[in-house]
Motif scaffolding. Structure first.
Motif, PDB file in Angstrom:
ATOM      1  N   CYS A 134      -3.327  -9.707  10.633  1.00 35.95           N
ATOM      2  CA  CYS A 134      -2.419  -9.337  11.763  1.00 35.95           C
ATOM      3  C   CYS A 134      -3.304  -8.899  13.054  1.00 35.95           C
ATOM      4  O   CYS A 134      -4.073  -7.884  13.100  1.00 35.95           O
ATOM      5  CB  CYS A 134      -1.594  -8.050  11.543  1.00 35.95           C
ATOM      6  SG  CYS A 134      -0.399  -8.568  10.390  1.00 35.95           S
ATOM      7  N   ALA A 135      -2.918  -9.509  14.245  1.00 33.87           N
ATOM      8  CA  ALA A 135      -3.559  -9.258  15.547  1.00 33.87           C
ATOM      9  C   ALA A 135      -2.940  -8.090  16.011  1.00 33.87           C
ATOM     10  O   ALA A 135      -3.472  -7.387  16.860  1.00 33.87           O
ATOM     11  CB  ALA A 135      -3.572 -10.529  16.346  1.00 33.87           C
ATOM     12  N   ASP A 136      -1.650  -7.854  15.814  1.00 34.29           N
ATOM     13  CA  ASP A 136      -0.905  -6.713  16.453  1.00 34.29           C
ATOM     14  C   ASP A 136      -1.014  -5.459  15.438  1.00 34.29           C
ATOM     15  O   ASP A 136      -0.529  -5.636  14.406  1.00 34.29           O
ATOM     16  CB  ASP A 136       0.769  -7.139  16.592  1.00 34.29           C
ATOM     17  CG  ASP A 136       1.370  -6.217  16.983  1.00 34.29           C
ATOM     18  OD1 ASP A 136       1.285  -5.502  18.154  1.00 34.29           O
ATOM     19  OD2 ASP A 136       2.339  -5.471  16.117  1.00 34.29           O
ATOM     20  N   GLU A 137      -1.316  -4.473  16.057  1.00 32.75           N
ATOM     21  CA  GLU A 137      -1.515  -3.055  15.204  1.00 32.75           C
ATOM     22  C   GLU A 137      -0.292  -2.702  14.581  1.00 32.75           C
ATOM     23  O   GLU A 137      -0.358  -2.180  13.688  1.00 32.75           O
ATOM     24  CB  GLU A 137      -2.077  -2.094  16.069  1.00 32.75           C
ATOM     25  CG  GLU A 137      -3.711  -2.379  16.215  1.00 32.75           C
ATOM     26  CD  GLU A 137      -4.296  -1.098  16.724  1.00 32.75           C
ATOM     27  OE1 GLU A 137      -3.957  -0.055  16.355  1.00 32.75           O
ATOM     28  OE2 GLU A 137      -5.264  -1.042  17.776  1.00 32.75           O
ATOM     29  N   ALA A 138       0.815  -2.676  15.366  1.00 31.57           N
ATOM     30  CA  ALA A 138       2.047  -2.317  14.982  1.00 31.57           C
ATOM     31  C   ALA A 138       2.615  -2.866  13.684  1.00 31.57           C
ATOM     32  O   ALA A 138       3.227  -2.343  12.586  1.00 31.57           O
ATOM     33  CB  ALA A 138       3.200  -2.197  15.753  1.00 31.57           C
ATOM     34  N   ARG A 139       2.325  -4.215  13.760  1.00 27.29           N
ATOM     35  CA  ARG A 139       2.713  -5.289  12.713  1.00 27.29           C
ATOM     36  C   ARG A 139       1.784  -4.956  11.468  1.00 27.29           C
ATOM     37  O   ARG A 139       2.245  -4.842  10.361  1.00 27.29           O
ATOM     38  CB  ARG A 139       2.546  -6.554  13.057  1.00 27.29           C
ATOM     39  CG  ARG A 139       3.374  -7.599  12.149  1.00 27.29           C
ATOM     40  CD  ARG A 139       3.249  -9.089  12.467  1.00 27.29           C
ATOM     41  NE  ARG A 139       3.783  -9.842  11.810  1.00 27.29           N
ATOM     42  CZ  ARG A 139       3.826 -10.981  11.794  1.00 27.29           C
ATOM     43  NH1 ARG A 139       3.028 -11.702  12.425  1.00 27.29           N
ATOM     44  NH2 ARG A 139       4.280 -11.906  10.833  1.00 27.29           N
ATOM     45  N   ARG A 140       0.388  -4.606  11.707  1.00 24.09           N
ATOM     46  CA  ARG A 140      -0.285  -4.425  10.699  1.00 24.09           C
ATOM     47  C   ARG A 140       0.192  -2.986   9.927  1.00 24.09           C
ATOM     48  O   ARG A 140       0.047  -2.905   8.650  1.00 24.09           O
ATOM     49  CB  ARG A 140      -1.764  -4.262  11.258  1.00 24.09           C
ATOM     50  CG  ARG A 140      -2.831  -4.187  10.019  1.00 24.09           C
ATOM     51  CD  ARG A 140      -4.178  -3.867  10.670  1.00 24.09           C
ATOM     52  NE  ARG A 140      -4.510  -4.852  11.760  1.00 24.09           N
ATOM     53  CZ  ARG A 140      -4.963  -4.755  13.166  1.00 24.09           C
ATOM     54  NH1 ARG A 140      -5.013  -3.373  13.298  1.00 24.09           N
ATOM     55  NH2 ARG A 140      -5.223  -5.689  13.674  1.00 24.09           N
ATOM     56  N   TYR A 141       0.607  -2.137  10.534  1.00 24.52           N
ATOM     57  CA  TYR A 141       0.856  -1.143  10.100  1.00 24.52           C
ATOM     58  C   TYR A 141       1.991  -0.803   9.039  1.00 24.52           C
ATOM     59  O   TYR A 141       1.907  -0.452   7.996  1.00 24.52           O
ATOM     60  CB  TYR A 141       1.548   0.087  11.102  1.00 24.52           C
ATOM     61  CG  TYR A 141       1.822   1.483  10.525  1.00 24.52           C
ATOM     62  CD1 TYR A 141       0.680   2.349  10.263  1.00 24.52           C
ATOM     63  CD2 TYR A 141       2.969   1.950  10.467  1.00 24.52           C
ATOM     64  CE1 TYR A 141       1.165   3.754   9.814  1.00 24.52           C
ATOM     65  CE2 TYR A 141       3.279   3.125  10.159  1.00 24.52           C
ATOM     66  CZ  TYR A 141       2.343   4.032   9.515  1.00 24.52           C
ATOM     67  OH  TYR A 141       2.662   5.248   9.089  1.00 24.52           O
ATOM     68  N   VAL A 142       3.152  -1.734   9.294  1.00 26.02           N
ATOM     69  CA  VAL A 142       4.155  -2.359   8.515  1.00 26.02           C
ATOM     70  C   VAL A 142       3.867  -2.929   7.234  1.00 26.02           C
ATOM     71  O   VAL A 142       4.000  -2.541   6.077  1.00 26.02           O
ATOM     72  CB  VAL A 142       5.105  -3.026   9.198  1.00 26.02           C
ATOM     73  CG1 VAL A 142       6.276  -3.678   8.627  1.00 26.02           C
ATOM     74  CG2 VAL A 142       5.699  -2.355  10.587  1.00 26.02           C
ATOM     75  N   VAL A 143       2.663  -3.828   7.436  1.00 21.46           N
ATOM     76  CA  VAL A 143       2.308  -4.551   6.454  1.00 21.46           C
ATOM     77  C   VAL A 143       1.527  -3.606   5.413  1.00 21.46           C
ATOM     78  O   VAL A 143       1.457  -3.463   4.134  1.00 21.46           O
ATOM     79  CB  VAL A 143       1.646  -5.713   6.461  1.00 21.46           C
ATOM     80  CG1 VAL A 143       0.769  -6.331   5.346  1.00 21.46           C
ATOM     81  CG2 VAL A 143       2.324  -6.667   7.584  1.00 21.46           C
ATOM     82  N   GLU A 144       0.796  -2.804   5.901  1.00 21.07           N
ATOM     83  CA  GLU A 144       0.024  -1.715   5.217  1.00 21.07           C
ATOM     84  C   GLU A 144       0.913  -0.907   4.400  1.00 21.07           C
ATOM     85  O   GLU A 144       0.371  -0.343   3.520  1.00 21.07           O
ATOM     86  CB  GLU A 144      -1.025  -1.120   6.186  1.00 21.07           C
ATOM     87  CG  GLU A 144      -2.153  -1.862   6.421  1.00 21.07           C
ATOM     88  CD  GLU A 144      -3.215  -1.357   7.639  1.00 21.07           C
ATOM     89  OE1 GLU A 144      -2.563  -0.115   8.256  1.00 21.07           O
ATOM     90  OE2 GLU A 144      -4.068  -1.561   7.782  1.00 21.07           O
ATOM     91  N   VAL A 145       2.088  -0.373   5.029  1.00 21.69           N
ATOM     92  CA  VAL A 145       2.861   0.444   4.281  1.00 21.69           C
ATOM     93  C   VAL A 145       3.430  -0.249   3.152  1.00 21.69           C
ATOM     94  O   VAL A 145       3.520   0.283   2.057  1.00 21.69           O
ATOM     95  CB  VAL A 145       3.924   0.844   5.307  1.00 21.69           C
ATOM     96  CG1 VAL A 145       5.199   1.615   4.675  1.00 21.69           C
ATOM     97  CG2 VAL A 145       3.488   1.964   6.468  1.00 21.69           C
ATOM     98  N   ARG A 146       3.751  -1.416   3.324  1.00 19.74           N
ATOM     99  CA  ARG A 146       4.360  -2.136   2.113  1.00 19.74           C
ATOM    100  C   ARG A 146       3.065  -2.344   0.921  1.00 19.74           C
ATOM    101  O   ARG A 146       3.476  -2.051  -0.277  1.00 19.74           O
ATOM    102  CB  ARG A 146       4.693  -3.821   2.472  1.00 19.74           C
ATOM    103  CG  ARG A 146       6.095  -3.843   3.432  1.00 19.74           C
ATOM    104  CD  ARG A 146       6.097  -5.040   3.491  1.00 19.74           C
ATOM    105  NE  ARG A 146       6.678  -5.931   2.647  1.00 19.74           N
ATOM    106  CZ  ARG A 146       7.059  -7.013   2.539  1.00 19.74           C
ATOM    107  NH1 ARG A 146       7.341  -7.540   3.741  1.00 19.74           N
ATOM    108  NH2 ARG A 146       7.408  -7.815   1.381  1.00 19.74           N
TER     109      ARG A 146
END
Length: 934
Positions: A407-419
């Protein structure tokens, strides 16, 4: 290979023998022996040379190699050297030309070779044999071409072995030689399955194992070179430890190291295009087809097809797949690391473009590492979900971890990391705390979505990391009020707030935000359009706060009915199950627990088994199945327990300790309470169970004053938090028992007279426990009525353990009142039920208070109550006897393998035939012959 050549190459040898018969033109006869790599061309040529030399034929031989391709006349020089050796060995003095006399010019070289062969042919047939002609230097090729066109006195045979390299154009001089009109072609293919057997027998004399030969054929594909390697490995293994001497080891069990190296060597000898296509077959595996392979190798489909035919011919590939996994792994291991990354990324991209399943695409990405392209993250998310549904939790987590890296976008990366953290919790609940703590600091750039933030907060709450959870919601939540225009956000926050209210009630006053229309205990039913998770926690909260009605229970049942086995569905199922438990619907909760823990599709993951297993243990405890409650609680703790407490481990520990206390194993219960309990533990609903269970343990071990303190502390918290229901923890009943143990009858009466918060639904178990404690504070003459009512409620709720206590109290009351018959009947029923519950402590109390007065029944003696069962049918008698022993309808149904409705119908007929009103009037004495094994 001599046996193989004699058996399998007999036809080819005969054709070669015919070359020495001469040609009508009087010229040299040229034969090209072709075949794929490893087919035994060199072995065939060697055998033919040996055979002709033994027949008196002069043999000139050479072997070309890539290293000498740029050295002019290197092959011719080797032929002339062999001619010298042949003449010196056979007939010294008949040879005039010397190799060192060869002129650098092609004409002179050709004349020298032709003159030498001509002189030798005057004395008999001559064989000129060149192995691997494709590597010969151009000058030597021209010489051989001249030789093929020259007349000779006696037959001259020129035999060349040739292996065409895929994707590489032959030198014009070689093509000129190969495609002469007079050339005879001999193509050799792989050995047949029959042709392998002689080789096995030759190497292992006395072995006539057809199965062993067939296994050798399958492993080598009939490739003589690979077969030789397989046999060599088998022979090496045979000569290993003394206990295996003389017994060839199965090819499938050989070490395979030499075989793997040999296979890779074969591929590289076929050329770079064959190597890349073979790597494509290995990487694409079951997804491979001609179109994908041509794209993977960046070659045309015709070329790819030719390579596949070659790979099939040499026994490596069959139907786009390697014949066995050892070959595939050998090819994969041969790929250099940096090249493997590039090729796997290429394979993943091609598979994705061809519409392959996400898991097949992700498999290459997982091995290759991050690839930041727009299509990668969605594919990995889909692959994670597919792996999860298939029960491969570790793969699902790895997919999410890689997706986060891509993920290049940090907010999107956070969502994935939460999953990923959620799945990590599912796999290793106790060890997931660090992930949630790390996610408690969201990305620096951009505000994360509220849903993932709340998911992290709930994960932290489960680990009892309250400060971090509240701080996260306070910093990244929606604020104090949620505008009505944002219902989705309001629903997310409301769900978390309801979760806090029902599971972490001590934190409710500190929860930072709430929706504009959201107040505690705002209603009994959540909107039907709400998410299942919202409706489930709403039902639980409503049951605990006393605002639940029949519609709330129906809502909880509907959530369970619709509940699936997705990774996060435990967050929906658990609160809905607890709503049924605290609504005293134990039978229903037990049925659902069984479905979700052992039914088809249930998750065999620690998180799922731990959380739902804990609820299952609580259900078993409230059914009076004490031994089963112990087993389930211990199993749940094995899944969720760690070095620190968590919400589920608190409940499981409390349930386990309470069950141990009821059984009478006080040492085991004490061990459960020996672990230091942090203050935050008592801010949870599970902490109330812990306080109540500790009070029960202290009361049972003679520490009534400490027990009273626990019960009052439990009650103070429940009252302060607005969840004062005896269905959660009957703390007032506990306080009554503690006061009576202390001799404080007045205090006991005060606690017994206090009422819990009103509830809109009937709570039979809670009410039965309250009536029993109330009876203990009344005069003896007033107790039977209260206890009979309590017994009826407790039996209706399905709690056999509490039913046994009510019967024991009833027996004692009748004993004091002088009605010994009723006292004895109640005590015996209580003892039977207590024994079935494994409640040894209660059994000891009943034995000491009501010693058995039963006498052996004489079959010829006077009739007893048991004879009254004789008027019943067999099926009615079985149901009636179990009911008399204190079994609930569902338990009778399970034991007799009939429906609950059938049990109820039988009991109705039993009451009518025996002229009684209910199960409490069933006879408790009966002949052994009337009992049933159930």
């Amino acid at each position: 290979m001599s046996t193989v050549l004699l058996v399998e190459r007999n036809q080819e040898m005969n054709r070669l023998d015919g070359l020495l018969a001469g040609d009508d033109s009087g010229r040299s006869v040229v034969a090209i022996v072709s075949g794929s790599t490893g087919m035994g061309k060199t072995a065939l040529l060697r055998a033919f040379r040996k055979r002709t030399a033994a027949a008196g034929v002069t043999v000139l031989s050479a072997s070309s190699s890539p290293e000498r391709r740029d050295r002019p006349y290197s092959t011719v020089r080797e032929l002339l050297d062999s001619a010298v050796l042949s003449v010196l060995t056979a007939s010294p003095g008949r040879f005039s030309a010397r190799p060192d006399a060869v002129d650098p010019g092609p004409a002179q070289a050709a004349r020298a070779l032709i003159r030498t062969v001509s002189e030798l042919s005057e004395h008999g047939p001559v064989l000129v044999a060149v192995d691997d002609i494709q590597y010969a230097d151009p000058a030597s090729l021209r010489c051989l071409h001249r030789l093929a066109r020259q007349p000779t006195a006696n037959p001259v045979a020129v035999v060349l072995t040739w292996d065409r390299k895929l994707g590489r154009r032959s030198h014009p001089a070689l093509e000129e030689l190969l495609y002469c009109p007079s050339v005879r072609r001999i193509h050799i293919g792989p050995l047949s399955s029959r042709g392998v057997a002689p080789s096995v027998s030759e190497l292992f004399p006395g072995t006539a194992d057809h199965q062993l030969a067939q296994m050798c054929f399958e492993r080598s594909g009939g490739n003589p070179y690979l077969l030789g390697v397989v046999l060599t490995e088998m022979n090496t293994d045979k000569e290993g430890p003394a206990e295996t001497h003389g017994a060839p080891k199965s090819p499938a069990k050989s070490t395979g190291i030499i075989f793997r190296d040999a296979l890779v060597t074969c591929l590289h000898r076929m050329g770079p295009i064959a190597v890349i296509i073979a790597r494509g077959v290995a990487l694409l595996d079951e997804c491979a087809d001609i179109h994908l392979l041509s794209r993977f190798g960046n070659v045309g489909t015709v070329t790819a097809g030719n390579v596949l035919r070659k790979l099939t011919e040499i026994g490596v590939v069959r139907d786009f797949r390697f014949r066995h996994e050892a070959a595939r792994s050998a090819v994969l291991d041969d790929i250099p690391p940096h090249e493997a990354v590039r090729l796997r990324h290429r394979a993943s991209r091609l598979l994705r473009e061809e519409g392959a399943p996400a898991e097949a695409v992700a498999a290459h990405l997982l091995l290759a590492g991050p690839l930041r392209q727009d299509w990668v993250v969605p594919v990995l998310l889909d692959a994670s979900q597919a792996a999860l549904l298939a029960g491969r939790t570790s793969t699902a987590i790895h997919c999410l971890e890689l997706a986060a890296q891509c993920c290049a976008d940090e907010a999107r990366r956070y969502v994935v990391e939460v999953r990923a953290a959620g799945l990590q919790w599912l796999r290793e609940p106790a060890r997931s705390q660090e992930r949630f703590l790390a996610l408690g600091v969201p990305p620096r750039e951009g505000k994360p979505a509220l849903g993932p933030v709340m998911s992290v907060a709930e994960g932290l709450l489960w680990h009892l990391r309250f400060e971090e959870a509240l701080d996260l919601v306070d910093r990244f939540g929606p604020g104090d009020r949620i505008p009505a225009a944002r219902p989705a956000v309001g629903s997310t926050v409301t769900r978390t707030r309801l979760l806090v209210e029902s599971t972490y009630p001590g934190l409710l006053s500190r929860f930072p935000g709430r929706a504009a229309d959201d107040a505690p205990h705002s209603g009994a039913v959540a909107p039907a359009t709400s998410a299942p998770g919202h409706r489930a926690v709403h039902a639980l909260s409503a049951v605990l706060t006393g605002s639940a009605d029949e519609h709330t229970i129906a809502q909880a049942e509907q959530v369970l009915q619709d509940g699936g086995f997705a990774h996060g569905s435990y967050r929906v199922i658990a609160p809905a199950l607890l709503a049924l438990v605290y609504a005293d619907l134990v039978d229903s909760a037990a049925t659902w627990c069984t479905r979700f823990l052992t039914g088809a599709g249930s998750h065999e993951t620690p998180g799922w088994q731990g959380v739902l297993g804990t609820i299952g243990a609580l259900v078993s405890l409230r059914e009076g199945r004490l031994d089963i409650a112990v087993d389930k609680a211990r199993a749940a703790l094995a899944h969720i327990n760690g070095t620190t407490w968590n919400e589920s481990s608190v409940l499981a520990t409390a349930t386990l300790a309470e069950a141990y206390t009821a059984i009478g194993d006080h040492e085991a219960a004490a061990r459960e309470f020996s672990r230091p309990a942090p203050d935050d533990l008592f801010e949870t609903r599970a902490g109330l169970h812990y306080l109540y269970a500790r009070g029960r343990h202290r009361l049972a071990t003679g520490r009534a004053r400490a027990a009273l303190a626990d019960f009052i502390d439990c009650g103070d918290r429940m009252t302060r938090w607005g969840i004062d229901t005896a269905a959660l923890a009957p703390w007032r009943a506990g306080a009554v028992e503690a006061c009576l143990a202390l001799g404080d009858d007045a205090g006991a009466a005060r606690w017994a007279e206090q009422k819990a918060s009103p509830s809109k639904i009937a709570l039979p178990r809670a009410r039965g426990i309250e009536l029993r404690s109330l009876a203990a504070t009344r005069a003896v003459r007033d107790r039977p009525g209260l206890l009979e009512e309590a017994l009826q409620l407790l039996q209706h709720s399905g709690d056999r353990y509490q039913s046994a206590h009510a019967l024991a109290d009833l027996g004692e009351a009748y004993q004091v009142l002088g009605d010994r018959a009723k006292a004895r009947t109640a005590a015996r029923r209580a003892r039977r039920i207590a024994e079935s519950c494994h409640a040894e402590l209660l059994c000891r109390r009943l034995v000491s208070t009501h010693p058995s007065t039963a006498k052996p029944t004489d079959a010829q003696g006077p009739p007893t109550d048991g004879d009254r069962f004789a008027i019943l049918s067999d099926s009615e008698r079985r149901v009636a006897i179990l009911a008399a022993q204190g079994y609930a309808n569902r338990e009778i149904s399970d034991r007799l393998h009939v429906t609950i409705s059938t049990v109820e119908q039988h009991l109705t007929r039993v009451y009518r035939k025996m002229s009684i009103r209910n199960r409490e009037e069933l006879p408790t004495e009966f002949r052994i012959g009337s009992t049933t094994d159930g």
